[in-house]
Design a protein around this motif. Structure first.
Motif, PDB file in Angstrom:
ATOM      1  N   GLY A  18     -24.308 -13.202  -4.448  1.00 21.64           N
ATOM      2  CA  GLY A  18     -25.661 -13.536  -4.890  1.00 21.64           C
ATOM      3  C   GLY A  18     -26.717 -13.193  -3.853  1.00 21.64           C
ATOM      4  O   GLY A  18     -26.415 -12.785  -2.732  1.00 21.64           O
ATOM      5  N   ALA A  19     -27.966 -13.365  -4.253  1.00 20.08           N
ATOM      6  CA  ALA A  19     -29.094 -13.045  -3.368  1.00 20.08           C
ATOM      7  C   ALA A  19     -29.145 -14.054  -2.221  1.00 20.08           C
ATOM      8  O   ALA A  19     -28.732 -15.194  -2.377  1.00 20.08           O
ATOM      9  CB  ALA A  19     -30.395 -13.098  -4.173  1.00 20.08           C
ATOM     10  N   TYR A  28     -34.688 -28.609  -3.899  1.00 18.58           N
ATOM     11  CA  TYR A  28     -34.519 -27.264  -4.445  1.00 18.58           C
ATOM     12  C   TYR A  28     -34.385 -26.194  -3.377  1.00 18.58           C
ATOM     13  O   TYR A  28     -34.981 -26.282  -2.311  1.00 18.58           O
ATOM     14  CB  TYR A  28     -35.715 -26.909  -5.344  1.00 18.58           C
ATOM     15  N   LEU A  29     -33.579 -25.178  -3.709  1.00 19.52           N
ATOM     16  CA  LEU A  29     -33.440 -23.978  -2.880  1.00 19.52           C
ATOM     17  C   LEU A  29     -33.899 -22.787  -3.729  1.00 19.52           C
ATOM     18  O   LEU A  29     -33.709 -22.794  -4.946  1.00 19.52           O
ATOM     19  CB  LEU A  29     -31.969 -23.756  -2.521  1.00 19.52           C
ATOM     20  N   PHE A  30     -34.450 -21.769  -3.074  1.00 20.14           N
ATOM     21  CA  PHE A  30     -34.921 -20.576  -3.781  1.00 20.14           C
ATOM     22  C   PHE A  30     -34.279 -19.351  -3.136  1.00 20.14           C
ATOM     23  O   PHE A  30     -34.225 -19.267  -1.909  1.00 20.14           O
ATOM     24  CB  PHE A  30     -36.443 -20.448  -3.677  1.00 20.14           C
ATOM     25  N   GLY A  34     -36.157 -15.061  -6.311  1.00 21.23           N
ATOM     26  CA  GLY A  34     -37.073 -16.063  -6.867  1.00 21.23           C
ATOM     27  C   GLY A  34     -36.380 -17.092  -7.739  1.00 21.23           C
ATOM     28  O   GLY A  34     -37.032 -17.948  -8.337  1.00 21.23           O
ATOM     29  N   LYS A  35     -35.049 -17.021  -7.810  1.00 20.61           N
ATOM     30  CA  LYS A  35     -34.308 -17.997  -8.621  1.00 20.61           C
ATOM     31  C   LYS A  35     -34.284 -19.355  -7.919  1.00 20.61           C
ATOM     32  O   LYS A  35     -34.150 -19.441  -6.707  1.00 20.61           O
ATOM     33  CB  LYS A  35     -32.883 -17.483  -8.852  1.00 20.61           C
ATOM     34  N   LYS A  36     -34.433 -20.409  -8.742  1.00 16.07           N
ATOM     35  CA  LYS A  36     -34.559 -21.763  -8.215  1.00 16.07           C
ATOM     36  C   LYS A  36     -33.269 -22.547  -8.489  1.00 16.07           C
ATOM     37  O   LYS A  36     -32.726 -22.480  -9.598  1.00 16.07           O
ATOM     38  CB  LYS A  36     -35.734 -22.413  -8.946  1.00 16.07           C
ATOM     39  N   ASN A 355     -26.618 -21.237 -13.642  1.00 14.37           N
ATOM     40  CA  ASN A 355     -27.483 -22.126 -14.424  1.00 14.37           C
ATOM     41  C   ASN A 355     -28.434 -22.961 -13.571  1.00 14.37           C
ATOM     42  O   ASN A 355     -29.092 -23.869 -14.069  1.00 14.37           O
ATOM     43  CB  ASN A 355     -26.632 -23.049 -15.296  1.00 14.37           C
ATOM     44  N   GLY A 356     -28.452 -22.672 -12.255  1.00  7.02           N
ATOM     45  CA  GLY A 356     -29.445 -23.320 -11.398  1.00  7.02           C
ATOM     46  C   GLY A 356     -29.011 -24.613 -10.742  1.00  7.02           C
ATOM     47  O   GLY A 356     -29.854 -25.409 -10.331  1.00  7.02           O
ATOM     48  N   LEU A 357     -27.696 -24.816 -10.633  1.00  5.52           N
ATOM     49  CA  LEU A 357     -27.207 -26.029  -9.947  1.00  5.52           C
ATOM     50  C   LEU A 357     -26.180 -25.639  -8.882  1.00  5.52           C
ATOM     51  O   LEU A 357     -25.187 -24.978  -9.185  1.00  5.52           O
ATOM     52  CB  LEU A 357     -26.552 -26.985 -10.957  1.00  5.52           C
TER      53      LEU A 357
END
Ligand SMILES: *Cc1c(COP(=O)(O)O)cnc(C)c1O
Length: 395
Positions: A18-19, A28-30, A34-36, A355-357
């Protein structure tokens, strides 16, 4: 997720993809795309105050320009302040500062051996427990009773022995077989799947160690510093160690480890020159450490951790009830929670990230939830909702 082009630059000690992560705020991490992400891994239990906490940022700006390093040839203000705070908020009256968990373990092992071999030259044996994790350098690694971490790196150090966790009969038998200097235990095993030592077992170890003048070392690198709803986990068990190792969240995101112990016990046999570290207890990490301890030690903050931990555990237990074929058990204390799955959760964890977790795998098919201690109840509900949705989609 597939492998990364960045793998080409590194000794492949981690399977990453991943990036790159570029920024954090609160829970939160980014990443660079730009994905959160809702960060329920907190850099393996490090970012207890989340990302960019105002008190940490303020201290960073204050201490940074003043002094970054002076070495342990001199005292610095932040390390004095941190030592005083750790003593005020624990059983101990002496502190050794270092840079990491594994270094705290090394120091605890060395202090115990120096103290015990002063009683009797052969009293150098060290006992630890199956599936524990104590770090990657040779002393800590030798104390880590897991074959997969030793494989290819042998021989381990002499005098290290292992017993099954929570088995009083088997442990007694091993303890009686040799003169022991130290017993090392994680009151709740983190890496190997959020497995608590029973209070009965900890009480037994305490009394055996006292009777036989063995140093009892608690590895609270993961379960300490507020993670389970009290500043130190031992407070909940009514069992005091002789030495306690802390690290992960202690430095507010900077490398910092500590051994807390007692003067009349192990610290008195240590003399200048016996042990040391160039960076250990550096002013910037200690300045942030003071902020962490002050915030986390507050009774209201700890009550919040217990309340939020109960919410996370009950939400995950609800999920287990509706998906008993997928989730086997939910266990843990405070905001150190493990969900044991019936299958290897590797793909599930990657899908959660999509999915952002962010959650972390632990041994024995366990998904580990290590949210920041400042997490909100709505973020907990959101994380469990993403987890549920991901499980449903994979079914
Ligand atoms: C992470 C961890 C360690 C090792 O700490 P490092 O800072 O990675 O060296 C030791 N014990 C426990 C319980 C840990 O979770």
């Amino acid at each position: 997720m597939k492998s990364s082009p960045f793998d080409a630059y590194f000794v492949p000690t981690y399977a990453r993809s991943g990036a790159p992560m570029v920024r954090g705020k609160g829970s939160y991490l980014f990443d660079a795309d730009g994905k959160k992400y809702l960060d329920f891994g907190t850099g393996i239990a490090v970012n207890a105050l989340g990302h960019g906490h105002p008190a940490i940022m303020k201290m960073l700006k204050k201490q940074g320009p003043q002094l970054l390093h002076a070495s342990n040839l001199y005292f610095t203000r932040p390390q004095i302040d941190l030592a005083k705070l750790l003593i005020k908020h624990s059983f101990g009256d002496r502190v050794f500062l270092c840079n990491s968990g594994t270094e705290a373990m090394e120091a605890a092992i060395k202090f115990s051996r120096k103290w015990a071999t002063a009683q009797s030259a052969k009293k150098y044996h060290v006992l630890s427990f199956a599936d524990g994790f104590h770090g990657r350098t040779y002393g800590a690694l030798s104390a880590t009773a897991q074959k997969k971490f030793h494989s290819g790196f042998g021989p381990m150090m002499e005098g290290f022995h292992y017993a099954p966790l929570n088995d009083i009969a088997a442990t007694t038998k091993i303890l009686k077989s040799k003169p022991f200097a130290a017993i090392i235990i994680e009151p709740i095993q983190g890496e190997s799947g959020v497995n608590p030592a029973s209070t009965k077992f900890l009480t037994f170890l305490r009394s055996y160690a006292t009777r036989h003048k063995i140093a009892l070392i608690f590895d609270e690198i993961q379960c300490g510093m507020g993670r389970t709803g009290t500043l130190w986990h031992y407070e909940q068990r009514g069992v005091r160690p002789d030495l306690l190792c802390a690290a992960k969240p202690l430095g507010g995101g900077l490398p910092l480890g500590a051994v807390i112990c007692r003067e009349e016990f192990v610290a008195r046999t240590i003399a200048p020159g016996d042990h040391g570290t160039t960076f250990g207890g550096n002013p910037l990490a200690c300045a942030l450490g003071c902020e962490v301890v002050k915030l986390v030690a507050s009774p209201a903050f700890l009550a919040g951790v217990r309340k939020k931990g109960a919410l996370l555990k009950s939400r995950l237990s609800d999920l287990m009830r509706i998906m008993p074929d997928i989730i086997k058990e939910v266990r843990g204390s405070g905001l150190l929670i493990g969900a044991e799955m019936n299958d290897d959760p590797k793909k599930l964890i990657a899908a959660c990230r999509e999915n952002g977790l962010l959650v972390i795998k632990a041994e024995h098919n366990t998904v580990r939830f290590l949210p920041p201690l400042i997490v909100s109840e709505s973020e907990i509900r959101k994380a469990v909702a993403i987890f549920k949705r991901t499980l449903r989609a994979m079914k």
